[in-house]
Design an enzyme around this catalytic site. Structure first.
Site, PDB file in Angstrom:
ATOM      1  CB  SER A 131     -38.740  17.381 -10.611  1.00 26.48           C
ATOM      2  OG  SER A 131     -38.245  16.909 -11.839  1.00 26.48           O
ATOM      3  CE  LYS A 185     -36.649  20.513 -10.227  1.00 21.86           C
ATOM      4  NZ  LYS A 185     -36.984  21.778 -10.780  1.00 21.86           N
ATOM      5  CG  HIS A 188     -33.768  16.583  -9.989  1.00 22.32           C
ATOM      6  ND1 HIS A 188     -34.168  17.401 -11.035  1.00 22.32           N
ATOM      7  CD2 HIS A 188     -34.372  15.400 -10.209  1.00 22.32           C
ATOM      8  CE1 HIS A 188     -34.968  16.731 -11.828  1.00 22.32           C
ATOM      9  NE2 HIS A 188     -35.120  15.504 -11.350  1.00 22.32           N
ATOM     10  CG  ASN A 189     -33.214  21.010 -12.305  1.00 21.83           C
ATOM     11  OD1 ASN A 189     -33.899  20.136 -11.784  1.00 21.83           O
ATOM     12  ND2 ASN A 189     -33.725  22.101 -12.827  1.00 21.83           N
ATOM     13  CD  GLU A 192     -33.488  17.536 -16.099  1.00 25.90           C
ATOM     14  OE1 GLU A 192     -34.127  17.456 -15.035  1.00 25.90           O
ATOM     15  OE2 GLU A 192     -33.744  18.371 -16.975  1.00 25.90           O
TER      16      GLU A 192
END
Ligand code: 2AM
Length: 492
Positions: A131, A185, A188-189, A192
């Site tokens: 990222s 990940k 994480h997105n 976000e």
């Protein structure tokens, strides 16, 4: 043949791949580059890679021949068939103990599958979240590797060298087995998505209730960026609000209010539903994008469906209003991260992954889109207790949310009376109030289920009796007509 020189191979010369190669070369590693369209290799070698410790390969064989053993090969190609295709092509040239690392945006079930398939062949497969976009790849991304742990000692040095640093610590550590790296990940997105939605809600309230200009809102974000909300997303929001078009008016106000998405937020929300985890804020953030994209329907609805007019004197004290809003944003963000870590914790249990919880927050501290000062506190919380049941149980966060509560409630109440939507702020508060409720109305829900479908219920221990024994699935004939057979004996 001379001893091979390559420390790492990289397949996929789009911008991310090229930048990661240049980053590794800057750190003294020799990287062997390959790409499906081979002409891109030559172009890269003649331009960006010129004079650097980079070797261009024109075939898979040449790539493999140039690598030291165990071979470390990073794939940065389009997620899906391209990853499988390159694994197939590589296999005939690899030996036991060689390492394939998928650094693309693969969905974690694919990584699980590839990990298992390659384990059977003696090849160590790593799925790594990467990222930080193009700039991160070039100067220090957040790297989230997981998969075959045997590979970690062989890739640790190079991965940590090229990753972002936060307070001197690399934003890269081992996440866990199989698809855990790509899973983290994905979350994480999702987070976000949540952070972005929260920021847009704060902007909307300042604009529509506060009547602030974009410049004023930019100044508020600038101020917030020096406090607990200090983060990449708040920083770019400040800059976006200050950016004028050629005619001297803010460009952001000319942009169509219809959000796109590539699907990683949706994957997180779907996984939360699958695992039965109330990750409500990410879910709302995805739905908010969906609602925004119904632009033509919203235009029609705006002329048909009434709501309150924003009152000119809705705000008595401007500074207090901004301070309350900051607390609302902070508290909601705490909830979102608490929910994200609840999901990761549940995934660990469900998929039988031993996850490196303190390292997850550390990896998000720098390099990536959700990087923030706030993540340092989360890292600290998980370092104190890697098995922390819920982030909200850590003293720092219990205190923070206690302090933020009044401003949070006032902000949502204000937005609600003025008719401004706050899906993410509101769902965060509802979650908070639900989570801290020893009793919820699910008793009535269970009664309804038993009433119409004989789905049975259990009784509170303190209310148990001979007729209502503790720990047993009880069905009651609520109407005197339904019979006494419970749903465990038939499917309604
Ligand atoms: P290309 O340059 O040959 O198109 C990002 O798109 C990267 O993924 C590029 O390096 C691209 O290679 C590669 N890629 C995309 N689809 C691919 C496929 N089906 N097989 C191999 N590589 C692919």
């Amino acid at each position: 043949m001379a001893q091979p020189k390559g420390d790492m191979g990289l397949i996929g010369l789009a911008v991310m791949g090229q930048n990661l190669i240049l980053n590794a070369a800057d750190h003294g590693y020799t990287v062997v580059a390959f790409n499906r369209t081979v002409s891109k290799v030559d172009h890269f070698m003649e331009n960006e890679a010129k004079g650097k410790s980079i070797i261009g390969a024109h075939s898979i064989q040449e790539l493999v021949d140039n690598l030291k053993r165990p071979r470390r090969i990073v794939l940065l190609v389009k997620a899906g068939a391209a990853v499988d295709a390159f694994i197939e092509q590589l296999l005939p040239y690899l030996e036991k103990g060689d390492i394939i690392i998928d650094g693309g945006n693969s969905h974690y079930p694919d990584t699980n599958r590839r990990y298992e398939e390659l384990k059977g062949k003696g090849i160590y497969f790593v799925g790594s979240g990467v990222s930080g976009g193009e700039e991160g790849a070039r100067y220090g991304p957040s790297l989230m590797p997981g998969g075959a742990e045997e590979a970690w000692p062989h890739i640790k040095e190079i991965f940590q060298a090229i990753s972002a640093k936060s307070d001197g610590e690399p934003c890269c550590d081992w996440v866990g087995p199989a698809g855990a790296g790509h899973y983290v990940k994905m979350v994480h997105n999702g987070i976000e998505y949540g952070d972005m939605q929260l920021i847009t809600e704060a902007y909307d309230i300042m604009k529509r209730v506060g009547g602030f200009s974009d410049k004023e809102i930019g100044d508020v974000f600038a101020k917030w960026n020096t406090g607990v909300l200090d983060s990449f997303l708040v920083e770019i929001t400040r800059d976006i609000l200050r950016y004028d078009d050629k005619d001297g008016t803010p460009l952001v106000e000319k942009i169509m209010d219809s959000a796109g998405q590539k699907g990683t937020g949706k994957w997180t929300a779907i996984n939360a539903l699958d695992l039965g985890m109330p990750v409500t804020l990410i879910g709302e953030a995805v739905f908010a994008r969906c609602l925004s994209s119904l632009k033509s329907e919203r235009i029609r609805a705006a002329s048909i469906l009434p709501g309150p007019e924003v009152s000119k004197d809705a705000i008595k004290d401007k500074q207090q209003f901004v301070d309350d809003l900051e607390q609302a944003l902070y508290a909601s963000k705490i909830i979102s991260y608490a929910q994200g870590f609840m999901l990761i914790r549940e995934a660990g249990k469900t998929y039988n992954w031993k996850l490196n919880n303190p390292a997850i927050a550390l990896m998000w501290r720098g390099g990536c889109i959700i990087r923030s000062v706030f993540l340092a506190e989360i890292t600290k919380a998980y370092r104190e207790n890697p098995e922390l049941e819920n982030l909200l149980f850590n003293k720092f966060f219990t205190d923070a949310i206690t302090k933020a509560q009044s401003g949070w409630r006032k902000t949502i109440a204000l937005a609600s009376t003025q008719g401004i939507p706050t899906p993410a702020f509101s769902t965060a508060l509802s979650f908070y109030d639900g989570y801290r409720s020893e009793r919820l109305p699910a008793n009535l829900l269970q009664a309804q289920r038993d009433y119409f479908g004989a789905h049975t219920f259990r009784v509170l221990p303190e209310c148990a009796s001979e007729d209502l024994p503790e720990g047993q699935d009880i069905h009651v004939n609520w109407t005197g007509r339904g019979g006494n057979i419970s749903a465990s004996t038939y499917q309604a």
